[in-house]
Design an enzyme around this catalytic site. Sequence first.
Site, PDB file in Angstrom:
ATOM      1  N   LYS A  87      -7.481  -9.993   3.023  1.00 24.37           N
ATOM      2  CA  LYS A  87      -6.492  -8.832   3.395  1.00 24.37           C
ATOM      3  C   LYS A  87      -5.769  -8.086   2.237  1.00 24.37           C
ATOM      4  O   LYS A  87      -5.508  -6.920   2.420  1.00 24.37           O
ATOM      5  CB  LYS A  87      -5.693  -9.077   4.495  1.00 24.37           C
ATOM      6  CG  LYS A  87      -6.388  -9.648   5.670  1.00 24.37           C
ATOM      7  CD  LYS A  87      -7.075  -8.654   6.303  1.00 24.37           C
ATOM      8  CE  LYS A  87      -7.598  -8.784   7.776  1.00 24.37           C
ATOM      9  NZ  LYS A  87      -8.167  -7.646   8.563  1.00 24.37           N
ATOM     10  N   GLU A 109      -0.386  -3.429  11.829  1.00 28.61           N
ATOM     11  CA  GLU A 109      -0.466  -4.276  12.873  1.00 28.61           C
ATOM     12  C   GLU A 109      -0.992  -5.590  12.351  1.00 28.61           C
ATOM     13  O   GLU A 109      -1.725  -5.580  11.038  1.00 28.61           O
ATOM     14  CB  GLU A 109      -1.333  -3.707  13.788  1.00 28.61           C
ATOM     15  CG  GLU A 109      -2.844  -4.153  13.588  1.00 28.61           C
ATOM     16  CD  GLU A 109      -3.641  -3.266  12.224  1.00 28.61           C
ATOM     17  OE1 GLU A 109      -4.327  -4.062  11.488  1.00 28.61           O
ATOM     18  OE2 GLU A 109      -2.827  -2.289  11.855  1.00 28.61           O
ATOM     19  N   SER A 376     -13.555 -16.044   4.164  1.00 27.76           N
ATOM     20  CA  SER A 376     -12.622 -14.814   3.939  1.00 27.76           C
ATOM     21  C   SER A 376     -11.140 -15.236   4.094  1.00 27.76           C
ATOM     22  O   SER A 376     -10.269 -14.431   3.625  1.00 27.76           O
ATOM     23  CB  SER A 376     -12.846 -14.001   5.419  1.00 27.76           C
ATOM     24  OG  SER A 376     -12.604 -14.727   6.566  1.00 27.76           O
TER      25      SER A 376
END
Length: 394
Positions: A87, A109, A376
């Site tokens: 991210k 968010e 991830s």
Amino acid sequence: MPELAMRFGPYGGRYVPETVISALDELGEAYLRYRGDADFVRELNGLLDTYVGRPTPLYLAERLGARYGIDRLYLKREDLCHTGAHKINNALGQVLLAQRMGKRRIIAETGAGQHGVATATASALFGMSCCVYMGRTDMERQRLNVIRMKMLGAEVRPVDSGTGTLKHATSEAIRDWVTNVAETHYVIGSAVGPAPYPEIVADLQSVIGRETRAQMLAVEGRLPGSAVACVGGGSNAIGMFRGFLSDPDVQLIGVEAAGDGVETGRHGASLGHGKPGVLHGSLSYLLQDAEGQVAEAHSISAGLDYPGVGPEHSYLRDIGRVRYESVTDLDALAAFTALSQSEGIIPALETAHALALVGRQAAELNALGPVVVCLSGRGDKDVDQAGAALGINA
């Protein structure tokens, strides 16, 4: 310089209030300008190198490969990025862009909390105020990340509507943005939302696929037979897949959440069991009820607990370039344990879905050659929930 993609086939677009159209235009124009600006590119690449820790390693997981019956199983270690997941690649790029645009307030968010942590981190780095919207249910199951965001100086606003998960947090963030669009930049965390967000996020995350491609050629002298990634909104997956979309010999597989089983209706497999509709400003595949209303998603993984998916994934599904499968909570937990105990790497529950698919289809994948999985994120955030589900007590 090419324009940013507004649609992928019929998917994407802008289904938003008129008040934010000018902000979307401003964002797209700024991204095109700065993507070609030498100073911006130099600063972003320098931060990816010295702050995020790129390039992330490509790790040969020999013991897990032997357990699954795969000769060459590689993990692209996005879990080793600063903040613990992919991210940060997107958050850092967007916050740097917001600084160049003169914005001073950042909102976001988050579901699993990793995007919230990444955005709070980038906001702290650039001295910006940050407000993160998070569903109450997700705040409870991702308590560690809530604490991290607050430690980084972000305000975390609980969302109590609906099921208190990512869908509702996104809706609240959009309401904030519509109200405060002049001074606020909304850092969308996945390859979803109104154009140009899906293209911007995919472009910022495509560093994953570019690195993986170069690393596979260096260590194997060839491209992988298959590249596998989990899919919620779809940013880590599209980041990986973009490195190989033009290579027809590389099989691409996205793995969604089957939750309690797709037959129960409690799942998050929008590509496998949804139909096209509009959610959060974009046309894509969605989970819908008989009346066409957006249905609630379910997954043990907060990051896959979303009833929609990015428009590029919807297009890639339709044209058959990517195969999308789904994995249940129970199978993801088994893969979570398998990687932890085989390699000493505790994965995020999102990533565990991709690993479970690899285990399930090992013979087919192994026959095609080396397999690479986008790892991830790491599983620190999930140990309370996974431990409870697995009966592990302190």
